[in-house]
Design an enzyme around this catalytic site. Structure first.
Site, PDB file in Angstrom:
ATOM      1  N   HIS A 153      -3.224   6.497  -1.809  1.00 23.95           N
ATOM      2  CA  HIS A 153      -3.604   7.142  -2.287  1.00 23.95           C
ATOM      3  C   HIS A 153      -4.772   7.719  -2.902  1.00 23.95           C
ATOM      4  CE1 HIS A 153      -2.877   4.827  -5.809  1.00 23.95           C
ATOM      5  NE2 HIS A 153      -4.008   5.429  -6.482  1.00 23.95           N
ATOM      6  N   ASP A 183       1.040   1.334  -0.350  1.00 25.05           N
ATOM      7  CA  ASP A 183      -0.158   1.861  -0.960  1.00 25.05           C
ATOM      8  C   ASP A 183      -1.659   1.194  -0.535  1.00 25.05           C
ATOM      9  OD1 ASP A 183      -1.678   3.881  -1.976  1.00 25.05           O
ATOM     10  OD2 ASP A 183      -0.861   2.957  -4.141  1.00 25.05           O
ATOM     11  N   GLY A 255      -8.926   5.842 -12.206  1.00 28.19           N
ATOM     12  CA  GLY A 255     -10.161   5.358 -11.266  1.00 28.19           C
ATOM     13  C   GLY A 255     -10.412   3.769 -10.619  1.00 28.19           C
ATOM     14  N   ASN A 256      -9.181   2.828 -11.740  1.00 22.22           N
ATOM     15  CA  ASN A 256      -9.605   1.513 -10.952  1.00 22.22           C
ATOM     16  C   ASN A 256      -8.379   1.261  -9.757  1.00 22.22           C
ATOM     17  OD1 ASN A 256      -9.173   1.218 -14.589  1.00 22.22           O
ATOM     18  ND2 ASN A 256     -10.462  -0.565 -13.105  1.00 22.22           N
ATOM     19  N   SER A 257      -7.645   2.616  -9.459  1.00 22.88           N
ATOM     20  CA  SER A 257      -6.565   2.507  -8.056  1.00 22.88           C
ATOM     21  C   SER A 257      -7.129   2.025  -7.124  1.00 22.88           C
ATOM     22  CB  SER A 257      -6.402   3.665  -8.291  1.00 22.88           C
ATOM     23  OG  SER A 257      -5.221   3.874  -8.426  1.00 22.88           O
ATOM     24  N   ILE A 312      16.314  -3.731  11.063  1.00 25.42           N
ATOM     25  CA  ILE A 312      17.128  -4.271  11.102  1.00 25.42           C
ATOM     26  C   ILE A 312      18.597  -2.380  11.832  1.00 25.42           C
ATOM     27  CG2 ILE A 312      17.636  -6.440  11.598  1.00 25.42           C
ATOM     28  CD1 ILE A 312      18.927  -6.109   8.317  1.00 25.42           C
ATOM     29  N   GLY A 313      18.261  -1.640  10.778  1.00 25.81           N
ATOM     30  CA  GLY A 313      19.141  -0.145  10.583  1.00 25.81           C
ATOM     31  C   GLY A 313      20.270  -0.447   9.625  1.00 25.81           C
ATOM     32  N   VAL A 314      20.492  -1.029   8.609  1.00 26.67           N
ATOM     33  CA  VAL A 314      21.878  -0.830   7.950  1.00 26.67           C
ATOM     34  C   VAL A 314      21.075  -0.292   6.833  1.00 26.67           C
ATOM     35  CG1 VAL A 314      22.642  -3.117   8.728  1.00 26.67           C
ATOM     36  CG2 VAL A 314      20.534  -3.696   7.034  1.00 26.67           C
TER      37      VAL A 314
END
Length: 512
Positions: A153, A183, A255-257, A312-314
């Site tokens: 971000h 992220d 700003g710590n991100s 796996i599509g569930v």
């Protein structure tokens, strides 16, 4: 008269002299002995606590400020943010929720309302002689040849990037890759010098109560150091399917991100990403991506520029105590399959709605989030073994792991609840009618004081199965409930369809 005055003066002199002698007695007489015999004031000899100066001196040169510029600034009000980043579903939180307020207000470079000095369209399309500042965050070198880790971000919408080192040197950087789901992002500084760098704590050895030191660029004040302890692990803050944040109490701010949180050995145990704050400033609750997660993602970003995850599509949901009771499970663990995605790996492997996935490759699944992380960690193209609970017993299913699709589309099936042949399930506060398509029964009314209402059932829902048995009428539901009672079950499991999405609801039964 003068004799009286002289006599008075002599009397006063004697009084003062007596007072002086008394003062001497107080200082040197019997009371002095009493004073010297009093107990000494409290004094504690404590073990000296180590400071962080030596640690900070060594790691700070590896921490940088990240500057992001853009030729075109998108309207930032269109998304909520961590410390100034992109949306992650927080706009769906109810109004007044503290996380929503923070992510709306805290990271917006234009202030809470997003109106300060926003360039208009003509300015955006006109003079582009220089890039406009967009965001500032933190980052850190993980190799001597210039790879820098930060948050996704922080770099979102950026066209050009630079890093400012601890000595003030600013160097251009290029974006290598990003991963929105965790992220994370990786930049690369091309320079002949060898950079001071730090390493991840890949083993995830940090424990609750351990010291951590955060270094970053809060409010643009580069090279700022704060300290605290790990206050919790495994936090889910609703940012995504792979939430597993470390909670720390060090002061972390805008700003710590993207900045690191170090243990006392100088290893990176987490990447500072978010804070909980009703006010927009630090109140001592921060969240960091664990190093054990970050190291795997960063490695893929450097090698491939993107991240591939197993899939796996569930559609899954938690196993509650009531659901466990209804299925005969000893513990309320695992993830119950609400619906396998058509033509997905799970459907092809025979997984059906109502199956409970309890283990992946013999590793116990605690909950849906744990299942998502375990599956994501498997390389696409590999096979995996799923342990499932089906019809009162455990089974093993082999499944082909596929890559997580970039764009999953779900069909909107819809439900017609207009049939007039209503039947009642008085004991459960439900009125139902057979579905016109012959697939279950449609709920037409719910008693607001019933257990069904408490569990979230509402008019328009379609009950498809009861304890994994297809039902098409109220009588079939009653029969399924009676069978559950005979087997000593404390609840029955309803498969409910709403707006094309399946879920499971456990209704408590009367055992008589």
């Amino acid at each position: 008269m003068s004799d009286i005055k002289s006599s008075s003066r002599r009397s006063l002199s004697r009084i003062f002299l007596s007072a002086a002698l008394a003062g001497t007695m107080l200082a040197t007489g019997p009371l002095a002995s009493i004073t010297s015999a009093q107990a000494a004031p409290v004094s504690v000899t404590a073990q000296a606590q180590p400071g962080f100066s030596e640690l900070v001196e060594k790691v700070r040169p590896a921490v940088v400020s990240v500057r992001v510029k853009s030729d075109v600034q998108a309207a930032r009000n269109e998304r909520t943010q961590f410390f100034g980043g992109n949306g992650n579903g927080f706009d769906q939180l109810p109004d007044g929720h503290p996380l929503k307020r923070f992510f709306k207000e805290f990271g917006n470079p234009y202030g809470p309302d997003g109106d300060q000095a926003r360039p208009n369209k003509r300015q955006k399309r006109g003079d582009r002689g220089h890039a406009r500042p967009l965001a500032q965050g933190s980052g850190f070198f993980i190799s001597e040849d210039g790879y820098v880790v930060t948050n996704n971000h922080v770099v979102t919408d950026g066209d050009s990037f630079s890093v400012v080192m601890d000595d003030g040197t600013e160097l251009d950087a290029k974006l290598i890759g990003t991963d929105a789901r965790t992220d994370l992002a990786v930049l690369k500084v091309d320079d002949k010098r060898k950079f001071t760098y730090v390493a991840f704590d890949d083993e995830g050895t940090v424990k609750v109560g351990d010291w951590v030191v955060a270094v970053g660029n809060p409010f643009g004040l580069g090279g700022t150091v704060t300290a605290g302890i790990v206050s919790a692990r495994g936090r889910d803050i609703g940012a995504g399917p792979y939430d597993d944040f470390i909670q720390i109490d060090a002061a972390v701010n805008k700003g710590n991100s993207g900045g690191p949180a170090f243990d006392l050995s100088g290893k990176v145990v987490g990447i500072n990403t978010a804070i909980f704050s009703p006010s927009g400033g630090s109140v001592g609750i921060a969240f960091a991506i664990p190093a054990s997660t970050a190291s795997k993602v960063v490695d893929q970003l450097i090698k491939k520029g993107s991240v591939e995850r197993g899939w796996i599509g569930v559609q899954i949901q938690p196993v509650t105590k009531e659901i466990a009771d209804s299925l005969g499970l000893a513990e309320d663990k695992g993830a119950i399959v609400a619906e396998p995605q058509a033509d997905g790996p799970a459907a092809k492997a025979g997984i059906v709605a109502g199956d409970v996935i309890t283990a992946v490759n013999d590793e116990t699944v605690k909950d849906p989030r744990d299942l998502a992380k375990k599956v994501a960690a498997i390389n696409p193209g590999e096979k995996a073994s799923l342990t499932i609970w089906r019809k009162g017993k455990a089974e093993t299913v082999s499944i082909d792991i596929k890559a997580y699709p970039d764009d999953q589309k779900s069909a909107d099936k819809g439900t017609d609840s207009s049939s007039g042949n209503s039947e009642t399930l008085d004991d459960y506060g439900l009125t139902v009618t057979p579905d016109e398509n012959g697939k279950g029964v449609v709920v037409t009314d719910v008693d607001p004081d019933s257990d069904a209402a408490d569990k979230g059932l509402r008019a328009g829902d379609t009950i498809v199965t009861v304890n994994n048995k297809d039902v098409k009428s109220a009588s079939e539901i009653n029969t399924a409930i009676k069978d559950a009672v005979k087997n000593g079950r404390k609840a029955v499991l309803l498969q409910v369809q709403r707006n094309g999405q399946n879920s499971f609801v456990a209704l408590t039964v009367d055992l008589g």
